[in-house]
Design a protein around this motif. Sequence first.
Motif, PDB file in Angstrom:
ATOM      1  N   CYS A   1      -1.534  10.765  -1.478  1.00 34.43           N
ATOM      2  CA  CYS A   1      -0.923   9.608  -2.147  1.00 34.43           C
ATOM      3  C   CYS A   1      -0.132  10.020  -3.381  1.00 34.43           C
ATOM      4  O   CYS A   1      -0.576  10.846  -4.176  1.00 34.43           O
ATOM      5  CB  CYS A   1      -2.010   8.618  -2.535  1.00 34.43           C
TER       6      CYS A   1
ATOM      7  N   CYS B   1      -9.468   6.800  -7.672  1.00 30.03           N
ATOM      8  CA  CYS B   1      -9.185   6.820  -6.231  1.00 30.03           C
ATOM      9  C   CYS B   1     -10.072   7.798  -5.480  1.00 30.03           C
ATOM     10  O   CYS B   1     -10.336   7.611  -4.299  1.00 30.03           O
ATOM     11  CB  CYS B   1      -7.729   7.195  -5.994  1.00 30.03           C
TER      12      CYS B   1
ATOM     13  N   HIS C   1       0.841  -1.204   0.000  1.00 30.87           N
ATOM     14  CA  HIS C   1       0.000   0.000   0.000  1.00 30.87           C
ATOM     15  C   HIS C   1       0.879   1.258   0.000  1.00 30.87           C
ATOM     16  O   HIS C   1       1.872   1.322   0.734  1.00 30.87           O
ATOM     17  CB  HIS C   1      -0.884  -0.014   1.246  1.00 30.87           C
ATOM     18  N   PRO C   2       0.500   2.247  -0.810  1.00 29.16           N
ATOM     19  CA  PRO C   2       1.302   3.483  -0.846  1.00 29.16           C
ATOM     20  C   PRO C   2       1.482   4.108   0.546  1.00 29.16           C
ATOM     21  O   PRO C   2       2.520   4.707   0.820  1.00 29.16           O
ATOM     22  CB  PRO C   2       0.477   4.408  -1.738  1.00 29.16           C
TER      23      PRO C   2
ATOM     24  N   HIS D   1      -6.153   9.370  -0.610  1.00 31.03           N
ATOM     25  CA  HIS D   1      -5.814   9.941  -1.910  1.00 31.03           C
ATOM     26  C   HIS D   1      -5.231  11.355  -1.889  1.00 31.03           C
ATOM     27  O   HIS D   1      -4.361  11.656  -2.682  1.00 31.03           O
ATOM     28  CB  HIS D   1      -6.996   9.800  -2.908  1.00 31.03           C
TER      29      HIS D   1
ATOM     30  N   CYS E   1      -6.177  -0.964  -2.129  1.00 30.69           N
ATOM     31  CA  CYS E   1      -5.659   0.077  -3.015  1.00 30.69           C
ATOM     32  C   CYS E   1      -5.988  -0.298  -4.448  1.00 30.69           C
ATOM     33  O   CYS E   1      -5.878  -1.462  -4.835  1.00 30.69           O
ATOM     34  CB  CYS E   1      -4.143   0.194  -2.836  1.00 30.69           C
ATOM     35  N   PHE E   2      -6.392   0.670  -5.217  1.00 26.18           N
ATOM     36  CA  PHE E   2      -6.784   0.398  -6.598  1.00 26.18           C
ATOM     37  C   PHE E   2      -5.609   0.026  -7.473  1.00 26.18           C
ATOM     38  O   PHE E   2      -5.796  -0.458  -8.590  1.00 26.18           O
ATOM     39  CB  PHE E   2      -7.537   1.607  -7.183  1.00 26.18           C
TER      40      PHE E   2
ATOM     41  N   CYS F   1     -10.770   6.715  -1.798  1.00 22.75           N
ATOM     42  CA  CYS F   1      -9.711   6.219  -0.923  1.00 22.75           C
ATOM     43  C   CYS F   1      -9.318   7.337   0.028  1.00 22.75           C
ATOM     44  O   CYS F   1      -9.003   8.436  -0.402  1.00 22.75           O
ATOM     45  CB  CYS F   1      -8.521   5.776  -1.767  1.00 22.75           C
TER      46      CYS F   1
ATOM     47  N   SER G   1       0.650   7.891  -5.725  1.00 21.33           N
ATOM     48  CA  SER G   1       0.191   7.124  -6.885  1.00 21.33           C
ATOM     49  C   SER G   1      -1.263   7.426  -7.219  1.00 21.33           C
ATOM     50  O   SER G   1      -1.915   6.659  -7.906  1.00 21.33           O
ATOM     51  CB  SER G   1       0.337   5.627  -6.611  1.00 21.33           C
TER      52      SER G   1
HETATM   53  S1  SF4 Z   1      -6.354   3.758  -3.874  1.00 22.91           S
HETATM   54 FE1  SF4 Z   1      -5.357   5.321  -5.081  1.00 22.91          FE
HETATM   55  S2  SF4 Z   1      -5.143   6.989  -3.665  1.00 22.91           S
HETATM   56 FE2  SF4 Z   1      -5.623   5.228  -2.469  1.00 22.91          FE
HETATM   57  S3  SF4 Z   1      -3.669   4.447  -1.906  1.00 22.91           S
HETATM   58 FE3  SF4 Z   1      -4.188   3.381  -3.728  1.00 22.91          FE
HETATM   59  S4  SF4 Z   1      -3.310   4.584  -5.319  1.00 22.91           S
HETATM   60 FE4  SF4 Z   1      -3.260   5.836  -3.549  1.00 22.91          FE
END
Ligand code: SF4
Lengths: 327, 355, 376
Positions: B322, B330, B278-279, B319, B348-349, B316, B324
């Motif tokens: 984040c 997101c 996860h980011p 986001h 996470c997407f 998310c 990414s």
């Molecule tokens: S869902 Fe999108 S915003 Fe959320 S952590 Fe993953 S990449 Fe980042």
Amino acid sequence: MWVFLAKRIGIGLITIWALSLFSFILIQLPKGDYVTSEMIALQMEGENVTDEELENLRIYFGLDKPVHMQYLSWIGNMMRGNLGYSYAQRTPVNDILGQRLLLTVLYAAATVVFIWVVAIPIGILSAVKQYSFADYSFTTLGFIGVAVPDFLLALLFLWLGFVFFGVSMGGLFSPEFVDAPWNLARIWDLTKHLFIPIIVLGTSGTASLIRIVRANLLDELHKPYVVAARARGLREWRLILKYPVRLALNPAVSLTAYIFPFLISGSVIVSVVLSLPTIGPTLLQSLLEQDLQLAGAIIFLAGVMTVVGTLISDILLGLLDPRIRQA
Amino acid sequence: MPKTSKVEDKTNKSDKHPERQVLEIRDLHTQFSTHDGVVKAVDGVSFDVIEGKTVGIVGESGCGKSVLARSVLQLIEHPGQIVGGKVLYRDYAEGEEAASQNDILALPSGGSEIRSIRGGHISMIFQEPMSSFSPVHTIGNQMVEALRLHKPISKVEANEQAVDWLHRVGMPNPSERIRAYPHELSGGQLQRAMIALALSTNPSVLIADEPTTGLDVTTQAQILELLGSLQEEQGMAMMFITHDLGVIAEIADDVLVMYLGRVVEEASVTQLFQSPQHPYTKALFTSMPGTGEIEDNRLPTIKGSVPEPHSRPAGCFFHPRCDSFMSGTCDIAEPELLAVNGQQKASCFLYSEGE
Amino acid sequence: MTVDTQENNESRDVTLASERQLVWARFRRHKLALISTVIVALFYLVAFGAEFVAVNDPVETDAKRSLMPPQSIHLFDGWKPAPYVCEMVGKRDPVSLRKSFEADCTKRIPVQIFARGFEYKFLGLLRSDRHLIGVGDSERSQESLVFPLGTDVQGRGLFSRIVYGTRTSLSIGLVGVTLTLLIGVSLGAVSGYFGGFIDTLIQRSVEIVRAIPTIPIWLVLAGILPRDWGVLQIYFAITIIISLFAWTDLARVVRGRFLSLREEDFVTAAMLSGARWQRIVFRHMLPSFYSHLIAATTLAIPSMIISETALSFLGLGLRSPAISWGVLLQATQNVHSVALTPWLMIPAIPVIVVILALNFMGDGLRDAADPYASTS
Ligand code: SF4
Ligand SMILES: Nc1ncnc2c1ncn2[C@@H]1O[C@H](COP(=O)(O)OP(=O)(O)OP(=O)(O)O)[C@@H](O)[C@H]1O
Ligand SMILES: [Mg+2]
């Protein structure tokens, strides 16, 4: 603990000393000394007093000595329980005050007990059941209790008693017990008569103690050590009584030390309104009659009582809180 | 369900039964009603606590770790409320077969059952040892109280056991220290006493809520070591909460990474440190002192700040911070916690988009 | 001399402004405190315009209307909105010889607002005879008077006397609190700013003053005031006596604030820039806790009012011809007569209402100034 106590005792002694100075100055205030005024009185009655006789009288009463010596002998007498002489009433102060002192102490002490017994459970209940109906009612009552001056409350009770029961309340004894020797019946009579005066004098103290216990307990109730005790599996009420209440009581005890002066103060006014045989009415009487010998003695005694009362609550506080004991 | 002697047969159980869940937390929801709105402090968290193992829970301040820990024992106070979920507890002391599953959250609050679980089956230790003891009672008083609540023993016996436990946690001069007040002990000593208190009743689960935060580094290491060795001796399960990945590395077997009341990543400690997915987890690693690329010698933090807990962002929750972030995805839908790499899960997407 | 940084001052002003707004925003949430503030304001307004609010001359005596019960004001005459009171007719009981009054509603005295009444000089300057309410202009004569709250033994209107008493009692509260504020703030500031020996000395004095039973000492001090002093002299003497022991709370608040403020950056900056201490105290430190000061001051007024009332009630404070709530309550010292003339107890009501309102207002202010402080 000893350092703490020594400090308290020190402050108490300084307070007593300051009061003794004040009282002494008060006594010295009337122009001319007792002997002179006595002489004038005698001359008015047609007696002939020689200067020599006068001087002898002065020496007899120690009025020829410098002021600071007079002060020392006065305070020495006070310490030995000789409260001086009321020239206005021509009676020793000891005889005038007599059991009034005892009753004053009794009255104030009983009120302290009353305040504790009533305020602490209510404060605890209000905090634990915060925002409940009971909490709101007690909070409201508490505010009113603080706002109504003692003497108005006393008046109100007198008036209600008179209008609804046709009795004039007041006094601490029924007529047949006023001069009776101490026995069980007399003590019971006194207890019955003390009830209303205690409520009158104790109301504002009770109200502020409720507020303080409640506020402190609310502070303590969510402290980590409470959660920790709960996480240990303790029964809820036992937990509350053992831990947060115990801690919330410390400020309550120090408050008692703080309200003691107010109780002695308040008892003076309440006693006047309810004509209780304490030092209050005597003080008022002596002031209205400009009998400053008597007034000075009473002020000094009231101060000593306050200091002793404060000291007792300080010792209690020290016993209750190990942190203070150590400091 | 009174329990008596489970000490004797508990120690070697973990060898015989490698994967026995003591606690199963299922879809737990705890929220606070505040002036500003509803704070969903714990928002649908599920995980297992395994006998003899340690699950580490990590996340920034305010992500709901303590609320999660307290919810397990029904310790949430007004204005908080546990609004959903189950905490299933299995007491293996009663024997494998008899081990019935009990939903702790369904027990009447304040009743005798929940109270025998608190401190008896599941113990807790807290972040601030100094304020977790009553300042006007001795350490011994509070230890004896806990012992006698959960064991039918006399005061004298309880006192002996307490001294014994203080000795085991390495308290110097235990028979004297037991009469000490909290202000007479150091932070490290107090935390040892806290651990002794928590373990003296032989619980099957120990919940440790940041037990080393606020202690100096040396004491911190000693406490971690102590907890590790005691866990081995007692065979208990442990839920270990911290915001320090370094501590996680030392003590945890499995790790949950939390963000704004949700689990965003779940992995074994090796997986997590080898390949964080996860980011947010990656950002946590970067911000850890001594790892990642540190630009200056300040303590690095994740960029941006944690959003207000009562108004979490749409989509998310991570986001706005984040790296990414994918616009249109997101910020619209909420990602689910899904397997990404064997046992490892992340929400996470980046990993679930294609499916 | 000083490099008293202009910049620094400006940023302080900004934070001060927003602090004030914050306090106000928090205060507005206390409904009870807000209502109480309005009540207090009304009372002070009455005190200010006592001559205008009063219906009758508060010192005009008349044995014929001694101890007249309150007259109720009827708002409607049938359907017509024409306020009136019934005339009171005095009768003497032939046996007890006690005089009693009865309302005779066949004789109606019209009542109107902004009516003409006794003449007065407002603030000693403006001559007028207009009053908030009074007998309708058409009926005005010596015989028809309105006494909304009845009369006292000497036939003086109780309502008007309470209104005038409001001025005395409330102003004693204000003057006294100003004195208290001066003593308390100076001692507290010195104590908290310099610390060390001076602090210890002042702290010990505070403890001693607190340990002294105040009422007996007040009684004594009030009792030894020369009997021949005039109303104004007694007034100020009583105020000073009351303030003598009341400053300790304020001193404590100020000292605590100063101790914590000493560590703040802007104070350190000012000290380093070489500003004189008076300047630091009055320009930088005091303004940063105005709201606390106002709260503590508000909470100090009630005890002043109680003290004055109690002293006067006992006959050792203000004395007739001065009019204060305490002086009015002196009439209630004899319960037996009060039982027959209960309206003489009415002056107790404004005492209680004002004290309650000031307490609520002060509590609200304190909460608003310092939402995190505990009440103890
Ligand atoms: S869902 Fe999108 S915003 Fe959320 S952590 Fe993953 S990449 Fe980042
Ligand atoms: N008593 C409370 N009233 C209102 N909100 C609360 C309360 N306790 C916790 N919260 C909210 O719950 C959220 C989670 O809090 P929690 O204490 O669990 O965080 P945490 O992860 O343990 O943080 P930390 O690392 O600082 O201990 C926070 O956002 C907080 O606002
Ligand atoms: Mg936490």
